[in-house]
Motif scaffolding. Structure first.
Motif, PDB file in Angstrom:
ATOM      1  N   LEU A  18       0.892  -1.164   0.043  1.00 18.29           N
ATOM      2  CA  LEU A  18       0.039   0.023   0.024  1.00 18.29           C
ATOM      3  C   LEU A  18       1.061   1.268   0.043  1.00 18.29           C
ATOM      4  O   LEU A  18       0.746   2.262  -0.914  1.00 18.29           O
ATOM      5  CB  LEU A  18      -0.949   0.094   1.198  1.00 18.29           C
ATOM      6  CG  LEU A  18      -2.016   1.259   1.220  1.00 18.29           C
ATOM      7  CD1 LEU A  18      -2.706   1.050   0.009  1.00 18.29           C
ATOM      8  CD2 LEU A  18      -2.834   1.092   2.413  1.00 18.29           C
ATOM      9  N   LEU A  21       2.424   1.432  -3.599  1.00 21.20           N
ATOM     10  CA  LEU A  21       1.703   2.039  -4.331  1.00 21.20           C
ATOM     11  C   LEU A  21       1.214   3.505  -4.421  1.00 21.20           C
ATOM     12  O   LEU A  21       1.507   4.148  -5.271  1.00 21.20           O
ATOM     13  CB  LEU A  21       0.235   1.335  -4.198  1.00 21.20           C
ATOM     14  CG  LEU A  21      -0.746   1.595  -4.971  1.00 21.20           C
ATOM     15  CD1 LEU A  21      -0.782   1.610  -6.416  1.00 21.20           C
ATOM     16  CD2 LEU A  21      -2.184   0.854  -4.619  1.00 21.20           C
ATOM     17  N   LYS A  22       0.975   4.004  -3.120  1.00 17.66           N
ATOM     18  CA  LYS A  22       1.018   5.310  -3.091  1.00 17.66           C
ATOM     19  C   LYS A  22       2.140   6.339  -3.380  1.00 17.66           C
ATOM     20  O   LYS A  22       2.091   7.253  -3.943  1.00 17.66           O
ATOM     21  CB  LYS A  22       0.280   5.839  -1.602  1.00 17.66           C
ATOM     22  CG  LYS A  22      -0.942   5.293  -1.407  1.00 17.66           C
ATOM     23  CD  LYS A  22      -1.874   5.304  -0.095  1.00 17.66           C
ATOM     24  CE  LYS A  22      -1.101   5.694   1.100  1.00 17.66           C
ATOM     25  NZ  LYS A  22      -1.868   5.673   2.383  1.00 17.66           N
ATOM     26  N   ARG A  49      -4.656   8.138  -6.337  1.00 16.33           N
ATOM     27  CA  ARG A  49      -3.908   7.954  -4.882  1.00 16.33           C
ATOM     28  C   ARG A  49      -4.763   7.954  -3.769  1.00 16.33           C
ATOM     29  O   ARG A  49      -4.495   7.045  -2.921  1.00 16.33           O
ATOM     30  CB  ARG A  49      -2.662   8.919  -5.005  1.00 16.33           C
ATOM     31  CG  ARG A  49      -1.962   8.796  -3.590  1.00 16.33           C
ATOM     32  CD  ARG A  49      -0.514   9.891  -3.538  1.00 16.33           C
ATOM     33  NE  ARG A  49      -0.943  11.161  -4.026  1.00 16.33           N
ATOM     34  CZ  ARG A  49      -1.680  12.046  -3.327  1.00 16.33           C
ATOM     35  NH1 ARG A  49      -2.024  11.499  -1.963  1.00 16.33           N
ATOM     36  NH2 ARG A  49      -1.710  13.251  -3.534  1.00 16.33           N
ATOM     37  N   CYS A  52      -6.424   4.576  -2.913  1.00 18.03           N
ATOM     38  CA  CYS A  52      -5.690   3.662  -2.324  1.00 18.03           C
ATOM     39  C   CYS A  52      -5.418   3.707  -0.737  1.00 18.03           C
ATOM     40  O   CYS A  52      -4.636   4.262  -0.131  1.00 18.03           O
ATOM     41  CB  CYS A  52      -4.009   3.832  -2.783  1.00 18.03           C
ATOM     42  SG  CYS A  52      -3.912   3.990  -4.548  1.00 18.03           S
ATOM     43  N   ARG A  53      -6.663   3.169  -0.198  1.00 12.05           N
ATOM     44  CA  ARG A  53      -6.922   3.145   1.259  1.00 12.05           C
ATOM     45  C   ARG A  53      -7.279   2.012   1.659  1.00 12.05           C
ATOM     46  O   ARG A  53      -8.243   1.292   1.014  1.00 12.05           O
ATOM     47  CB  ARG A  53      -7.711   4.393   1.713  1.00 12.05           C
ATOM     48  CG  ARG A  53      -7.408   5.548   1.420  1.00 12.05           C
ATOM     49  CD  ARG A  53      -8.400   6.755   2.008  1.00 12.05           C
ATOM     50  NE  ARG A  53      -9.196   6.443   2.908  1.00 12.05           N
ATOM     51  CZ  ARG A  53     -10.569   6.630   2.921  1.00 12.05           C
ATOM     52  NH1 ARG A  53     -11.189   6.554   1.783  1.00 12.05           N
ATOM     53  NH2 ARG A  53     -11.391   6.083   3.950  1.00 12.05           N
ATOM     54  N   ALA A  95       4.002   1.040  -8.953  1.00 12.87           N
ATOM     55  CA  ALA A  95       2.551   1.363  -8.215  1.00 12.87           C
ATOM     56  C   ALA A  95       1.893   0.105  -9.085  1.00 12.87           C
ATOM     57  O   ALA A  95       0.943  -0.399  -8.311  1.00 12.87           O
ATOM     58  CB  ALA A  95       2.203   2.569  -8.892  1.00 12.87           C
ATOM     59  N   SER A  99      -0.097  -2.593  -6.925  1.00 19.09           N
ATOM     60  CA  SER A  99      -1.611  -3.038  -7.000  1.00 19.09           C
ATOM     61  C   SER A  99      -1.933  -4.381  -7.207  1.00 19.09           C
ATOM     62  O   SER A  99      -3.097  -4.880  -6.642  1.00 19.09           O
ATOM     63  CB  SER A  99      -2.283  -1.748  -7.909  1.00 19.09           C
ATOM     64  OG  SER A  99      -1.776  -1.980  -9.164  1.00 19.09           O
ATOM     65  N   PHE A 117      -8.226  -2.494  -6.358  1.00 20.41           N
ATOM     66  CA  PHE A 117      -7.011  -2.411  -6.652  1.00 20.41           C
ATOM     67  C   PHE A 117      -6.803  -2.746  -8.045  1.00 20.41           C
ATOM     68  O   PHE A 117      -5.893  -2.387  -8.806  1.00 20.41           O
ATOM     69  CB  PHE A 117      -6.276  -3.315  -5.673  1.00 20.41           C
ATOM     70  CG  PHE A 117      -5.956  -2.690  -4.454  1.00 20.41           C
ATOM     71  CD1 PHE A 117      -5.575  -1.509  -4.261  1.00 20.41           C
ATOM     72  CD2 PHE A 117      -6.613  -3.104  -3.326  1.00 20.41           C
ATOM     73  CE1 PHE A 117      -5.272  -0.753  -3.273  1.00 20.41           C
ATOM     74  CE2 PHE A 117      -6.673  -2.572  -2.154  1.00 20.41           C
ATOM     75  CZ  PHE A 117      -5.695  -1.475  -1.838  1.00 20.41           C
ATOM     76  N   ILE A 120      -7.565   0.159 -10.082  1.00 19.14           N
ATOM     77  CA  ILE A 120      -6.238   1.152  -9.915  1.00 19.14           C
ATOM     78  C   ILE A 120      -5.296   0.676 -11.048  1.00 19.14           C
ATOM     79  O   ILE A 120      -4.629   1.340 -11.389  1.00 19.14           O
ATOM     80  CB  ILE A 120      -5.937   1.303  -8.531  1.00 19.14           C
ATOM     81  CG1 ILE A 120      -7.005   1.690  -7.445  1.00 19.14           C
ATOM     82  CG2 ILE A 120      -4.363   1.754  -8.115  1.00 19.14           C
ATOM     83  CD1 ILE A 120      -6.725   1.777  -6.131  1.00 19.14           C
ATOM     84  N   ARG A 121      -4.986  -0.846 -11.040  1.00 17.20           N
ATOM     85  CA  ARG A 121      -3.855  -1.043 -11.590  1.00 17.20           C
ATOM     86  C   ARG A 121      -4.386  -0.717 -13.377  1.00 17.20           C
ATOM     87  O   ARG A 121      -3.259  -0.306 -14.039  1.00 17.20           O
ATOM     88  CB  ARG A 121      -3.754  -2.439 -11.597  1.00 17.20           C
ATOM     89  CG  ARG A 121      -2.515  -3.266 -12.271  1.00 17.20           C
ATOM     90  CD  ARG A 121      -2.183  -4.391 -12.032  1.00 17.20           C
ATOM     91  NE  ARG A 121      -3.497  -5.385 -11.860  1.00 17.20           N
ATOM     92  CZ  ARG A 121      -3.702  -6.187 -12.652  1.00 17.20           C
ATOM     93  NH1 ARG A 121      -3.117  -6.228 -14.066  1.00 17.20           N
ATOM     94  NH2 ARG A 121      -4.909  -7.056 -12.615  1.00 17.20           N
TER      95      ARG A 121
END
Length: 140
Positions: A18, A21-22, A49, A52-53, A95, A99, A117, A120-121
């Motif tokens: 994580l 990633l961020k 970003r 990403c939590r 990143a 992810s 995720f 995100i990817r």
């Protein structure tokens, strides 16, 4: 999103990925914002970003052991950056890889988080293509 269904021994993996990633997104975001003055790209990256939590963060922090990380020393390959484009590419890859790790881990316990995720990817793949091709064309 929660992390309370993931086995405790995997929380350290989640925490590291994580963060990675961020951090990777943030490097690209700051270059887009401060070097290229690209409001659209920096905003897209910032929004990504913020997705990403994993909550609650306390369990992740409790699992963190950066002092004893066996790969903490810098690898020589991490020093191979020749220009901003190489930094951007390396951070997109960082990143995307992170992810993917998060996507895979959460498949077994929280499919909705796994899908987040994955989204995100794929967004990173799209942004990378546009970003890198534009910058490559500017240099040629």
């Amino acid at each position: 999103m929660t992390n309370n269904t993931l086995p405790p021994e995997l929380l350290r993996v989640v925490d590291a990925n994580l963060n990675r990633l961020k951090e990777g997104i943030r490097v690209i975001e700051d270059i887009a914002r401060y070097v290229h003055n690209d409001k659209e790209r920096s905003t897209s990256l910032k929004n990504l970003r913020h997705l990403c939590r994993i909550e609650p963060i306390e369990a992740l922090l409790a699992s963190r052991d950066s002092v004893n990380d066996v790969l903490r020393p810098t690898m020589q390959s991490e020093m191979n950056r020749t220009d901003l484009l190489s930094i951007i590419i390396a951070n997109y890859k960082r990143a995307q890889e992170s992810s993917r790790v998060l996507e895979e881990l959460y498949k077994i316990v929280e499919p909705a988080l796994s899908e987040q995720f994955k989204t995100i990817r794929y967004e990173l793949y799209t942004l990378e293509k546009k970003n890198v091709l534009e910058l490559s064309n500017e240099h040629h």
